[in-house]
Design a protein around this motif. Structure first.
Motif, short mmCIF file in Angstrom:
data_model
loop_
_atom_site.label_atom_id
_atom_site.label_comp_id
_atom_site.label_asym_id
_atom_site.label_seq_id
_atom_site.Cartn_x
_atom_site.Cartn_y
_atom_site.Cartn_z
N TRP A 76 0.80 -1.23 0.00
CA TRP A 76 0.00 0.00 0.00
C TRP A 76 0.83 1.27 0.00
N GLN A 77 1.86 1.33 0.83
CA GLN A 77 2.62 2.58 0.95
C GLN A 77 3.25 3.06 -0.36
N PRO A 78 3.82 2.18 -1.20
CA PRO A 78 4.48 2.68 -2.41
C PRO A 78 3.58 3.52 -3.32
N ASP A 79 2.27 3.20 -3.38
CA ASP A 79 1.36 3.93 -4.26
C ASP A 79 0.38 4.82 -3.51
N PHE A 80 0.44 4.83 -2.19
CA PHE A 80 -0.53 5.58 -1.40
C PHE A 80 -0.46 7.07 -1.76
N PRO A 81 -1.61 7.74 -1.90
CA PRO A 81 -2.96 7.26 -1.64
C PRO A 81 -3.70 6.73 -2.87
N LEU A 82 -3.02 6.63 -4.01
CA LEU A 82 -3.68 6.17 -5.24
C LEU A 82 -3.44 4.68 -5.44
N LEU A 83 -4.22 3.86 -4.74
CA LEU A 83 -4.11 2.41 -4.87
C LEU A 83 -5.10 1.95 -5.93
N ARG A 84 -4.59 1.71 -7.11
CA ARG A 84 -5.44 1.26 -8.21
C ARG A 84 -4.96 -0.13 -8.65
N ASP A 85 -5.85 -1.11 -8.55
CA ASP A 85 -5.56 -2.48 -8.97
C ASP A 85 -4.33 -3.07 -8.25
N VAL A 86 -4.15 -2.68 -7.00
CA VAL A 86 -3.02 -3.20 -6.23
C VAL A 86 -3.41 -4.47 -5.50
N THR A 87 -4.31 -4.36 -4.53
CA THR A 87 -4.81 -5.57 -3.88
C THR A 87 -6.31 -5.76 -4.14
N TRP A 88 -6.95 -4.76 -4.75
CA TRP A 88 -8.37 -4.87 -5.11
C TRP A 88 -8.58 -4.10 -6.41
N PRO A 89 -9.46 -4.59 -7.30
CA PRO A 89 -9.62 -3.93 -8.59
C PRO A 89 -10.18 -2.51 -8.46
N GLY A 90 -9.70 -1.64 -9.35
CA GLY A 90 -10.15 -0.26 -9.35
C GLY A 90 -9.38 0.58 -8.34
N LEU A 91 -9.85 1.80 -8.17
CA LEU A 91 -9.23 2.75 -7.24
C LEU A 91 -9.87 2.61 -5.87
N ILE A 92 -9.05 2.50 -4.83
CA ILE A 92 -9.58 2.46 -3.46
C ILE A 92 -10.08 3.87 -3.12
N PRO A 93 -11.39 4.03 -2.83
CA PRO A 93 -11.94 5.39 -2.66
C PRO A 93 -11.75 5.97 -1.26
N TYR A 94 -11.56 5.09 -0.26
CA TYR A 94 -11.47 5.57 1.12
C TYR A 94 -10.35 4.85 1.87
N PHE A 95 -9.83 5.55 2.88
CA PHE A 95 -8.94 4.93 3.86
C PHE A 95 -9.46 5.27 5.24
N ALA A 96 -9.72 4.23 6.04
CA ALA A 96 -10.15 4.44 7.41
C ALA A 96 -8.92 4.60 8.29
N LEU A 97 -8.92 5.65 9.09
CA LEU A 97 -7.82 5.88 10.02
C LEU A 97 -8.17 5.19 11.33
N SER A 98 -7.36 4.24 11.70
CA SER A 98 -7.63 3.43 12.89
C SER A 98 -6.43 3.49 13.81
N SER A 99 -6.63 3.94 15.05
CA SER A 99 -5.53 4.05 16.00
C SER A 99 -5.26 2.72 16.66
N GLY A 100 -4.02 2.27 16.64
CA GLY A 100 -3.64 1.04 17.33
C GLY A 100 -3.60 1.27 18.83
N THR A 112 -13.67 -0.06 0.62
CA THR A 112 -14.31 -0.02 -0.70
C THR A 112 -15.82 0.10 -0.57
N ALA A 113 -16.46 0.44 -1.67
CA ALA A 113 -17.92 0.52 -1.69
C ALA A 113 -18.53 -0.84 -1.39
N ALA A 114 -17.90 -1.92 -1.91
CA ALA A 114 -18.42 -3.27 -1.65
C ALA A 114 -18.37 -3.58 -0.16
N GLN A 115 -17.30 -3.17 0.51
CA GLN A 115 -17.21 -3.41 1.94
C GLN A 115 -18.27 -2.63 2.70
N MET A 116 -18.50 -1.38 2.33
CA MET A 116 -19.52 -0.58 2.99
C MET A 116 -20.90 -1.19 2.82
#
Length: 489
Positions: A76-100, A112-116
């Motif tokens: 993810w980091q090499p292409d962030f924030p434009l992840l297109r066809d990296v681990t899921w087809p198309g452009l990833i539209p959102y990134f959820a910020l989650s604190s560890g 992704t929209a499918a996940q939502m």
């Protein structure tokens, strides 16, 4: 407002019947193969030969377990924030910020929209299980109040936004359902948690709220602020949906704010996917969500760092064992280690309890005390406890545990420490051996007044939303900094 419950009842009858009829193994394997087929042309899919995978066994042989840090660094980091066809087809539209909660690292989780859509389906399933258990309930006769973080999203790139998962979910809610959701956008957008909480408490339509959803710690803050003379703030509330942290420490504190007959239902959502929903009584486990976009694997905790850990799934799980959860999802996560620890109480259908985090282990001195064991010891004290946090500290060449406990009970800290020590000795052989061998000093307890953890989280900029109080901080330096903050110094 028109009562939409009759339509929900129709959905409930059909959906509950379907969920009860699902074959867990067949459903999960079919879902996995659909996910692999969808992602076969992505960079990740080509690298792992998705085209040639025809079974769970082949998937596990070709796709190793990975933590967030592995995905971020390698994919993810090499292409962030434009992840297109990296681990899921198309452009990833959102990134959820989650604190560890244990590492303190902010994660950027692809959404992704499918996940939502899958998450919305799981939310409807939660209402379906509620209506199945309470046929006379009318959850759609009023509004659903979701207590989440700010819905304001940051523009990361053209067509790509990031922010709190609840904010992403709010932007993806279908227009038809927005009329039944509260708060409105102008309140949901408020970024400052204290200001937002005050506004919510002042403007919430008390009579209209039928469903309330959120993390127990933040729900307690809201309900406490809204309570007048001890009366329940929402007199017509039918269902409180909670998740994110253990319910037991909050159950008795929240109960006085609920009207008679209000049900509570636990859910197990994560930024990465929706895992399980309570379908029966409290403590009976949560029903695995089998057909909403997540293929689930379960790794024995003691094998998690082994070269070839055993990877169970719906066909092979056993009850009574502690498993780390791994997800494969319709947001492009594959064999992703979630970080939670669960234990199954039933196999058919699969029902689980969340027992902790994979990083919730104190073993700086070889004692192997889990967060669950610490939580059970605290619950056994017989006093009202709010938030708590524990960690290791060195005293010369020896070590000990320090527990920071929010309570106004009269029990002296030394007595709490003695009781805690005795409980851990009785429950944990490694801890007992280190205590009796002299390698581990008795624990110490530091009590702080109610509200101190809230003030500390505010000072850390981690109040509200997806943020949770870290229960176990295994790194001595990080824990020492936290202890100083909680002491107000």
């Amino acid at each position: 407002m028109l009562d939409g419950t009759p339509l929900l009842r129709l959905y409930t009858r059909a959906r509950v019947a379907r969920m009860q009829a699902l074959d867990p193994a067949a459903t999960q394997e079919a879902l996995l193969l659909r996910l692999l087929k969808t992602a076969r042309a992505t960079r990740f899919g080509r690298a792992h030969g998705f085209d040639g995978i025809c079974s769970v066994t082949e998937f596990q042989a070709r796709v190793p377990l990975r933590r967030y840090e592995d995905f971020w660094r390698d994919w993810w980091q090499p292409d962030f924030p434009l992840l297109r066809d990296v681990t899921w087809p198309g452009l990833i539209p959102y990134f959820a910020l989650s604190s560890g909660t244990t590492s303190g690292t902010t994660k950027r989780i692809p959404v992704t929209a499918a996940q939502m859509a899958a998450n919305r389906g799981a939310a409807l399933d939660t209402l379906a299980w509620h209506l199945h258990a309470h046929p006379r309930a009318r959850p759609f006769a009023g509004l659903s109040f979701m207590l989440g973080g700010s819905t304001a999203l940051q523009d990361l790139a053209p067509g790509v936004r990031g922010g709190d998962l609840s904010g992403i979910a709010a932007h993806e809610v279908p227009r038809l359902l927005r009329r039944r959701a509260w708060p409105p956008e102008h309140i949901a957008l408020i970024p400052d948690w204290d200001t937002k909480l005050a506004t919510l408490a002042e403007q919430a339509p008390r009579e209209d709220i039928r469903v309330l959803t959120g993390t127990p710690s933040w729900l307690l803050m809201l309900l406490h602020r809204m309570s007048v003379a001890g009366a329940p703030p929402f007199p017509n509330l039918e269902l409180l949906v909670h998740g994110g942290v253990a319910w037991a420490p909050y159950r008795d504190r929240i109960a006085p704010f609920l009207p008679p007959g209000c049900a509570t239902r636990e859910v197990y959502p994560a930024s990465e996917g929706f895992v399980a929903i309570q379908d029966r009584g409290e403590g009976e486990g949560m029903h695995l969500v089998l057909d909403r976009g997540c293929f689930l694997e379960f790794v024995p905790v003691d094998e998690l760092d082994a070269p070839n850990p055993t990877r169970h799934w719906a066909a092979t799980i056993e009850t009574g064992l502690d498993y780390a959860v791994a997800l494969t999802t319709n947001a492009g996560l594959f064999a992703y280690i979630l970080g939670d620890v669960v234990r199954f109480v039933e196999r058919a259908p699969p029902r689980l309890l969340v027992t902790g985090r994979t990083a919730w282990t104190l073993s700086t001195f070889g004692e192997h005390v889990t967060g669950e064991e610490m939580a059970q010891a605290i619950e056994g004290l017989g006093i009202m406890v709010g938030e708590w946090c524990c960690g290791p500290e060195f005293v010369g060449e020896l070590g000990r545990h320090r527990l920071i406990l929010e309570t106004d009970a009269d029990m002296p800290p030394a007595a709490i420490a003695t009781a805690l020590d005795a409980a851990l000795i009785a429950d944990n052989e490694d801890y007992a051996a280190h205590r009796q061998g002299g390698q581990l000093l008795p624990p110490v307890v530091q009590t702080v007044p109610p509200g101190r953890f809230e003030a500390w989280m505010r000072a850390e900029g981690r109040l509200g939303g997806q943020n949770k109080v870290p229960r176990v901080i295994a790194d001595p330096a990080r824990f020492a900094a936290a202890a100083r903050g909680l002491a107000g110094t």
